[in-house]
Design a protein around this motif. Structure first.
Motif, PDB file in Angstrom:
ATOM      1  N   ARG A 102       0.879  -1.184   0.000  1.00 55.74           N
ATOM      2  CA  ARG A 102       0.000   0.000   0.000  1.00 55.74           C
ATOM      3  C   ARG A 102       0.906   1.221   0.000  1.00 55.74           C
ATOM      4  O   ARG A 102       1.874   1.296   0.776  1.00 55.74           O
ATOM      5  CB  ARG A 102      -0.901   0.014   1.228  1.00 55.74           C
ATOM      6  CG  ARG A 102      -1.586   1.357   1.410  1.00 55.74           C
ATOM      7  CD  ARG A 102      -2.655   1.318   2.435  1.00 55.74           C
ATOM      8  NE  ARG A 102      -3.782   0.536   1.961  1.00 55.74           N
ATOM      9  CZ  ARG A 102      -4.950   0.470   2.593  1.00 55.74           C
ATOM     10  NH1 ARG A 102      -5.117   1.123   3.732  1.00 55.74           N
ATOM     11  NH2 ARG A 102      -5.936  -0.245   2.117  1.00 55.74           N
ATOM     12  N   HIS A 130      -7.735  -0.023  -5.743  1.00 50.50           N
ATOM     13  CA  HIS A 130      -7.705  -0.921  -4.585  1.00 50.50           C
ATOM     14  C   HIS A 130      -8.420  -2.202  -5.035  1.00 50.50           C
ATOM     15  O   HIS A 130      -9.542  -2.487  -4.616  1.00 50.50           O
ATOM     16  CB  HIS A 130      -8.422  -0.253  -3.416  1.00 50.50           C
ATOM     17  CG  HIS A 130      -8.175  -0.875  -2.077  1.00 50.50           C
ATOM     18  ND1 HIS A 130      -7.518  -2.082  -1.913  1.00 50.50           N
ATOM     19  CD2 HIS A 130      -8.515  -0.465  -0.822  1.00 50.50           C
ATOM     20  CE1 HIS A 130      -7.459  -2.368  -0.615  1.00 50.50           C
ATOM     21  NE2 HIS A 130      -8.058  -1.408   0.057  1.00 50.50           N
ATOM     22  N   ARG A 163      -9.907   5.262  -4.278  1.00 47.44           N
ATOM     23  CA  ARG A 163      -9.425   4.128  -5.085  1.00 47.44           C
ATOM     24  C   ARG A 163     -10.436   2.983  -5.039  1.00 47.44           C
ATOM     25  O   ARG A 163     -10.512   2.168  -5.937  1.00 47.44           O
ATOM     26  CB  ARG A 163      -8.056   3.685  -4.576  1.00 47.44           C
ATOM     27  CG  ARG A 163      -8.006   3.440  -3.070  1.00 47.44           C
ATOM     28  CD  ARG A 163      -6.585   3.467  -2.555  1.00 47.44           C
ATOM     29  NE  ARG A 163      -6.489   3.283  -1.120  1.00 47.44           N
ATOM     30  CZ  ARG A 163      -5.461   3.688  -0.396  1.00 47.44           C
ATOM     31  NH1 ARG A 163      -4.457   4.336  -0.951  1.00 47.44           N
ATOM     32  NH2 ARG A 163      -5.408   3.457   0.898  1.00 47.44           N
ATOM     33  N   VAL A 164     -11.227   2.935  -3.955  1.00 48.61           N
ATOM     34  CA  VAL A 164     -12.258   1.893  -3.844  1.00 48.61           C
ATOM     35  C   VAL A 164     -13.322   2.119  -4.929  1.00 48.61           C
ATOM     36  O   VAL A 164     -13.731   1.183  -5.626  1.00 48.61           O
ATOM     37  CB  VAL A 164     -12.907   1.922  -2.443  1.00 48.61           C
ATOM     38  CG1 VAL A 164     -14.066   0.952  -2.359  1.00 48.61           C
ATOM     39  CG2 VAL A 164     -11.867   1.629  -1.368  1.00 48.61           C
ATOM     40  N   ARG A 211     -15.712   7.155   2.556  1.00 42.10           N
ATOM     41  CA  ARG A 211     -15.169   8.045   3.583  1.00 42.10           C
ATOM     42  C   ARG A 211     -14.706   9.364   2.963  1.00 42.10           C
ATOM     43  O   ARG A 211     -14.113   9.362   1.875  1.00 42.10           O
ATOM     44  CB  ARG A 211     -13.970   7.348   4.247  1.00 42.10           C
ATOM     45  CG  ARG A 211     -13.322   8.090   5.390  1.00 42.10           C
ATOM     46  CD  ARG A 211     -12.259   7.191   6.018  1.00 42.10           C
ATOM     47  NE  ARG A 211     -11.141   6.937   5.106  1.00 42.10           N
ATOM     48  CZ  ARG A 211     -10.057   7.689   5.004  1.00 42.10           C
ATOM     49  NH1 ARG A 211      -9.914   8.750   5.779  1.00 42.10           N
ATOM     50  NH2 ARG A 211      -9.091   7.391   4.159  1.00 42.10           N
ATOM     51  N   GLN A 213     -11.981  11.667   2.628  1.00 46.08           N
ATOM     52  CA  GLN A 213     -10.549  11.401   2.860  1.00 46.08           C
ATOM     53  C   GLN A 213      -9.835  12.708   3.178  1.00 46.08           C
ATOM     54  O   GLN A 213      -9.145  13.286   2.335  1.00 46.08           O
ATOM     55  CB  GLN A 213      -9.945  10.691   1.650  1.00 46.08           C
ATOM     56  CG  GLN A 213     -10.647   9.363   1.394  1.00 46.08           C
ATOM     57  CD  GLN A 213      -9.846   8.400   0.547  1.00 46.08           C
ATOM     58  OE1 GLN A 213      -8.628   8.498   0.423  1.00 46.08           O
ATOM     59  NE2 GLN A 213     -10.527   7.444  -0.036  1.00 46.08           N
ATOM     60  N   PRO A 251     -16.380   0.802   2.746  1.00 40.47           N
ATOM     61  CA  PRO A 251     -15.112   0.055   2.849  1.00 40.47           C
ATOM     62  C   PRO A 251     -14.427   0.229   4.202  1.00 40.47           C
ATOM     63  O   PRO A 251     -13.530  -0.548   4.538  1.00 40.47           O
ATOM     64  CB  PRO A 251     -14.260   0.656   1.731  1.00 40.47           C
ATOM     65  CG  PRO A 251     -14.817   2.043   1.531  1.00 40.47           C
ATOM     66  CD  PRO A 251     -16.287   1.930   1.821  1.00 40.47           C
ATOM     67  N   GLY A 252     -14.847   1.250   4.971  1.00 39.79           N
ATOM     68  CA  GLY A 252     -14.184   1.525   6.237  1.00 39.79           C
ATOM     69  C   GLY A 252     -12.832   2.181   6.013  1.00 39.79           C
ATOM     70  O   GLY A 252     -12.259   2.064   4.939  1.00 39.79           O
ATOM     71  N   PRO A 253     -12.327   2.899   6.972  1.00 36.23           N
ATOM     72  CA  PRO A 253     -12.976   3.212   8.245  1.00 36.23           C
ATOM     73  C   PRO A 253     -14.089   4.241   8.060  1.00 36.23           C
ATOM     74  O   PRO A 253     -14.032   5.048   7.140  1.00 36.23           O
ATOM     75  CB  PRO A 253     -11.826   3.795   9.087  1.00 36.23           C
ATOM     76  CG  PRO A 253     -10.887   4.395   8.086  1.00 36.23           C
ATOM     77  CD  PRO A 253     -10.979   3.516   6.869  1.00 36.23           C
TER      78      PRO A 253
HETATM   79  N1  ASP Z   1      -9.777   1.626   3.448  1.00 35.57           N
HETATM   80  C1  ASP Z   1     -10.066   2.134   2.119  1.00 35.57           C
HETATM   81  C2  ASP Z   1      -8.793   2.525   1.424  1.00 35.57           C
HETATM   82  O1  ASP Z   1      -7.718   2.337   1.958  1.00 35.57           O
HETATM   83  C3  ASP Z   1     -11.063   3.238   2.124  1.00 35.57           C
HETATM   84  C4  ASP Z   1     -10.694   4.457   2.920  1.00 35.57           C
HETATM   85  O2  ASP Z   1      -9.599   4.555   3.477  1.00 35.57           O
HETATM   86  O3  ASP Z   1     -11.540   5.343   2.972  1.00 35.57           O
HETATM   87  O4  ASP Z   1      -8.860   3.032   0.323  1.00 35.57           O
END
Ligand code: ASP
Length: 294
Positions: A102, A130, A163-164, A211, A213, A251-253
């Motif tokens: 990552r 992702h 990215r999700v 989320r 970001q 997708p969390g968090p």
């Molecule tokens: N956990 C997911 C990501 O790493 C979504 C997020 O962080 O909002 O992309």
């Protein structure tokens, strides 16, 4: 092989991952695991924070008999100024079977794949992709609805940085779902047609919230407490516009009561959030099997 993006996967590979993931998920077979990858070494290289992805890749490796090893980036030579390429060459010289990476920069997993001889899995790169999150989301939908084909999926929120969203927007239509992307204008990429969250949610079978970001925002949103939720978040009232049995994903968090209200996130009938987490282990087992297959 490497797993860097949804486009890098053939339809056959996607089918194979999902079929294996269903097997691992069913009857909690993942918890019993097996020794398919006994003796294999999986390096976890996380330059960005993670709970779900990092732990589920580690759990998946364990369940398959492989050894997951984390590089604690904050305590590593990366903090002494070692370049990305030098770190990549160093880890490669230890002969792992797979590196799960990552990174905050788009394309870092692809660069690692050029330098490393083992399999590389993208566990999220910047705002790019992702892919294993999209695959686990597909598995969770398959488990919940018994199908993906024909589902209307509204993906709402901070599309610009997600990215999700990007990986799901590529994968889910390949599996027959209709994907609608919607978010505040300032958080929607220019090439995504403007759709309000209310429009996207109308009649949707699934509402996937994203989320906000804040770590990637160049400017503060400047929203007062509760303002984002009221204007763009998933509340009980807004959810009423979706299909009667609509399910909720994230997708969390979660930013509680920012993009999603507590009552919605914690709704035991409709929230798939913990199902997504559980599906993550099974899916990542299937991904590790595929990329390390000889
Ligand atoms: N956990 C997911 C990501 O790493 C979504 C997020 O962080 O909002 O992309």
């Amino acid at each position: 092989m490497d797993l860097l993006s949804i486009d890098s996967l053939t339809d056959g590979q996607i089918t194979r991952i999902l079929e294996r993931a269903v097997i691992w998920f069913d009857e909690n077979r993942a918890a019993r695991g097996d020794e398919t990858l006994k003796g294999r070494l999986v390096f976890n290289l996380f330059y960005e924070n993670s709970t779900r992805t990092a732990m589920s890749f580690a759990a998946a490796a364990h369940r398959l008999g492989a050894s997951p090893v984390f590089l604690p980036v904050e305590q590593s030579s990366i903090k002494k100024g070692e370049t990305f390429d030098d770190t990549a060459r160093t880890l490669n010289a230890m002969r792992p079977d797979c590196i799960v990476i990552r990174h905050r920069e788009n394309g870092a997993p692809a660069r690692l794949a050029e330098l490393a001889e083992c399999a590389v899995i993208n566990a999220g790169d910047g705002t790019n992709e992702h892919p294993t999150q999209a695959l686990l989301d597909a598995l969770a939908l398959q488990i919940r609805f018994g199908r993906i084909d024909g589902l209307k999926v509204a993906i709402c929120g901070d599309i610009r940085h997600s990215r999700v969203a990007r990986s799901n927007a590529k994968l889910l239509p390949r599996l027959g779902a209709e994907v609608r992307l919607a978010g505040p204008r300032s958080l929607t990429p220019d090439d995504v047609p403007a759709l309000s969250i209310d429009e996207a949610i109308q009649g949707a079978d699934v509402v996937m919230m994203l989320r906000v970001q804040r770590e990637r925002l160049e400017e503060e949103l400047g929203d007062a407490p509760g303002e984002y939720l009221a204007r763009y978040g998933l509340t009980v009232d807004r959810l009423a516009q979706a299909a009667p049995e609509a399910a909720i994903m994230h997708p969390g968090p979660i930013n509680r009561n920012v993009e999603i209200a507590d009552e919605v996130a914690d709704d035991p009938e409709r929230s798939m959030i913990l199902l997504q987490v559980e599906a993550g282990v099974a899916t990542r087992m299937a991904c590790l099997e595929l990329v390390t297959a000889v």
